[in-house]
Design an enzyme around this catalytic site. Structure first.
Site, PDB file in Angstrom:
ATOM      1  N   GLU A 116      32.880  22.145  34.190  1.00  0.00           N
ATOM      2  CA  GLU A 116      32.335  22.135  32.861  1.00  0.00           C
ATOM      3  C   GLU A 116      33.280  21.251  32.043  1.00  0.00           C
ATOM      4  OE1 GLU A 116      32.523  26.618  32.749  1.00  0.00           O
ATOM      5  OE2 GLU A 116      30.342  26.437  32.152  1.00  0.00           O
TER       6      GLU A 116
ATOM      7  N   ALA B 204      38.423  28.481  34.729  1.00  0.00           N
ATOM      8  CA  ALA B 204      39.227  29.193  33.662  1.00  0.00           C
ATOM      9  C   ALA B 204      40.031  30.119  34.507  1.00  0.00           C
ATOM     10  CB  ALA B 204      38.178  30.027  32.861  1.00  0.00           C
TER      11      ALA B 204
ATOM     12  N   GLY C 201      35.149  26.415  34.941  1.00  0.00           N
ATOM     13  CA  GLY C 201      35.547  25.626  33.673  1.00  0.00           C
ATOM     14  C   GLY C 201      36.050  24.208  34.110  1.00  0.00           C
TER      15      GLY C 201
ATOM     16  N   GLU D 103      31.006  31.073  39.210  1.00  0.00           N
ATOM     17  CA  GLU D 103      31.104  32.392  38.388  1.00  0.00           C
ATOM     18  C   GLU D 103      30.334  33.627  39.070  1.00  0.00           C
ATOM     19  OE1 GLU D 103      30.681  29.155  37.606  1.00  0.00           O
ATOM     20  OE2 GLU D 103      31.968  29.004  35.900  1.00  0.00           O
TER      21      GLU D 103
HETATM   22  N1  COA Z   1      42.316  31.321  37.788  1.00  0.00           N
HETATM   23  C1  COA Z   1      43.647  31.967  37.886  1.00  0.00           C
HETATM   24  N2  COA Z   1      44.206  31.610  39.068  1.00  0.00           N
HETATM   25  C2  COA Z   1      43.742  30.591  39.928  1.00  0.00           C
HETATM   26  C3  COA Z   1      42.512  30.041  39.753  1.00  0.00           C
HETATM   27  C4  COA Z   1      41.789  30.484  38.694  1.00  0.00           C
HETATM   28  N3  COA Z   1      40.552  30.039  38.467  1.00  0.00           N
HETATM   29  N4  COA Z   1      42.026  29.436  40.891  1.00  0.00           N
HETATM   30  C5  COA Z   1      43.344  29.504  41.753  1.00  0.00           C
HETATM   31  N5  COA Z   1      44.268  30.361  41.113  1.00  0.00           N
HETATM   32  C6  COA Z   1      45.615  30.736  41.744  1.00  0.00           C
HETATM   33  C7  COA Z   1      45.603  31.550  42.782  1.00  0.00           C
HETATM   34  O1  COA Z   1      45.318  32.869  42.267  1.00  0.00           O
HETATM   35  C8  COA Z   1      46.723  31.275  43.513  1.00  0.00           C
HETATM   36  O2  COA Z   1      47.965  31.897  42.610  1.00  0.00           O
HETATM   37  P1  COA Z   1      49.021  32.608  43.556  1.00  0.00           P
HETATM   38  O3  COA Z   1      49.681  31.695  44.473  1.00  0.00           O
HETATM   39  O4  COA Z   1      50.094  33.007  42.363  1.00  0.00           O
HETATM   40  O5  COA Z   1      48.384  33.803  44.004  1.00  0.00           O
HETATM   41  C9  COA Z   1      47.076  29.930  43.304  1.00  0.00           C
HETATM   42  O6  COA Z   1      46.099  29.439  42.283  1.00  0.00           O
HETATM   43  C10 COA Z   1      46.300  28.989  44.755  1.00  0.00           C
HETATM   44  O7  COA Z   1      45.217  29.573  44.706  1.00  0.00           O
HETATM   45  P2  COA Z   1      44.622  29.968  46.382  1.00  0.00           P
HETATM   46  O8  COA Z   1      43.504  30.907  46.144  1.00  0.00           O
HETATM   47  O9  COA Z   1      45.921  30.678  47.163  1.00  0.00           O
HETATM   48  O10 COA Z   1      44.550  28.657  47.046  1.00  0.00           O
HETATM   49  P3  COA Z   1      43.578  28.439  48.180  1.00  0.00           P
HETATM   50  O11 COA Z   1      43.344  27.034  48.482  1.00  0.00           O
HETATM   51  O12 COA Z   1      43.412  29.398  49.363  1.00  0.00           O
HETATM   52  O13 COA Z   1      41.887  28.547  47.359  1.00  0.00           O
HETATM   53  C11 COA Z   1      40.246  27.873  45.873  1.00  0.00           C
HETATM   54  C12 COA Z   1      41.571  27.643  46.593  1.00  0.00           C
HETATM   55  C13 COA Z   1      39.837  26.885  44.513  1.00  0.00           C
HETATM   56  C14 COA Z   1      39.051  28.133  46.893  1.00  0.00           C
HETATM   57  C15 COA Z   1      40.589  29.355  45.272  1.00  0.00           C
HETATM   58  O14 COA Z   1      41.729  29.681  44.732  1.00  0.00           O
HETATM   59  C16 COA Z   1      39.194  29.978  44.226  1.00  0.00           C
HETATM   60  O15 COA Z   1      38.475  30.502  44.693  1.00  0.00           O
HETATM   61  N6  COA Z   1      39.667  29.828  42.934  1.00  0.00           N
HETATM   62  C17 COA Z   1      38.971  30.450  41.932  1.00  0.00           C
HETATM   63  C18 COA Z   1      37.954  29.415  41.863  1.00  0.00           C
HETATM   64  C19 COA Z   1      36.911  30.095  40.703  1.00  0.00           C
HETATM   65  O16 COA Z   1      36.199  31.385  40.807  1.00  0.00           O
HETATM   66  N7  COA Z   1      36.783  29.555  39.724  1.00  0.00           N
HETATM   67  C20 COA Z   1      35.960  29.885  38.344  1.00  0.00           C
HETATM   68  C21 COA Z   1      36.600  30.790  37.533  1.00  0.00           C
HETATM   69  S1  COA Z   1      35.199  31.162  36.205  1.00  0.00           S
END
Ligand code: COA
Length: 261
Positions: free
Chosen positions: A115, A67, A112, A135
């Site tokens: 999910e 999400a 999400g 989460e």
């Molecule tokens: N919601 C909003 N934005 C998200 C996102 C999410 N769940 N997951 C990734 N993004 C965005 C990042 O903020 C970034 O945006 P920006 O370039 O404007 O800063 C872009 O997507 C790229 O992500 P980034 O974190 O730079 O890539 P990465 O390769 O370093 O890491 C992940 C990848 C998936 C490990 C990392 O993005 C992450 O941990 N995301 C969240 C996952 C999460 O907690 N999901 C559950 C949410 S309830």
């Protein structure tokens, strides 16, 4: 199909291809995207051209990275409940759809995203897929049905471990646990595998396929007697023209032509 901003949709030979298209945010699901998914699945139910659905994420890196955290960061107790119920409702539409829905998981399927994949009827992973419910890292828990569907799919011990640690697992481990049906090397091959499955299902009686969805889902509904649902659904099938066609075709040693009636 309804006008959409964050979902690309294309119908080809009875298959609706949906691509979550927010690649710069790793296809994170914001409120608008969820509403688009809701509207699409409400249409899929009545659209006679569509016989099956494939959902994937834009690009190679991510299916759906969860999400949208920028929206999660703004929640309060009252709207958090609504937030979770809304997501649960949309994912139930996918799960209860009488047409088969397959997730093709390319890259991250987190929160999400995992999910949503679990709400689909089947999952085909690309070798680079990564699954997780991270989460707890944000001080919350899965809210779009993940605590329930993950436990049903992989069992209590492993589901607890994944949700409590927030660890990610790769495609091989996900397959071993029963979270995915198949693993293919590339996204193209994974889509082709999903197409093969859907094309095979499309040769069967559509009403029977819908009844299988209802019966399988009834396993997870504590208020429903699944055996009763099965017997009722079996009887419904027998009322259909497709039942007459299927049994006659067998006895006449020919291939059945099902009409979904
Ligand atoms: N919601 C909003 N934005 C998200 C996102 C999410 N769940 N997951 C990734 N993004 C965005 C990042 O903020 C970034 O945006 P920006 O370039 O404007 O800063 C872009 O997507 C790229 O992500 P980034 O974190 O730079 O890539 P990465 O390769 O370093 O890491 C992940 C990848 C998936 C490990 C990392 O993005 C992450 O941990 N995301 C969240 C996952 C999460 O907690 N999901 C559950 C949410 S309830």
């Amino acid at each position: 199909m309804a006008e959409t901003k964050n979902i690309l949709s294309e119908e080809k030979e009875g298959i609706l291809y949906l691509t979550v298209n927010r690649e710069s945010k790793l296809n994170a699901l914001n409120f608008d995207t969820l509403e688009e998914i809701r509207n699409i699945f409400n249409e899929v139910v009545d659209n006679k051209e569509i016989k099956g659905v494939i959902i994937t994420g834009s690009g190679e890196k991510s299916f759906i990275a969860g999400a949208d955290i920028s929206e999660i960061a703004e929640l309060n107790e009252l709207n958090a409940r609504k937030f979770a119920e809304n997501g649960q409702e949309v994912f139930s539409l996918i799960e209860n759809c009488h047409k088969p829905v397959i997730a093709v998981i390319n890259g991250f399927a987190l929160g999400g995203g995992c999910e949503l994949a679990m709400a689909c009827h089947m999952r085909v992973a690309v070798a680079n897929a990564k699954f997780g419910q991270p989460e707890v890292n944000l001080g919350i828990i899965p809210g779009y049905g993940g605590t329930q569907r993950l436990t049903f799919l992989i069992g209590r011990g492993k589901a607890n471990e994944l949700m409590m640690t927030g660890d990610m697992i790769g495609a091989e481990e996900a397959k071993r646990l029963g979270l995915v049906n198949h693993i293919l090397a590339t996204k193209e091959e994974a889509i082709a595998q999903a197409e093969d499955i859907l094309k095979k299902i499309m040769t069967k009686a559509p009403l029977a396929i819908g009844m299988i969805v209802d019966c399988v889902n009834s396993v997870y509904n504590r208020e429903e007697n699944g055996y009763q649902t099965e017997a009722n659904s079996f009887a419904r099938c027998v009322k259909s023209g497709d039942y007459k066609e299927g049994t006659s075709a067998f006895l006449e040693k020919r291939k059945p032509i099902f009409k979904g009636e």
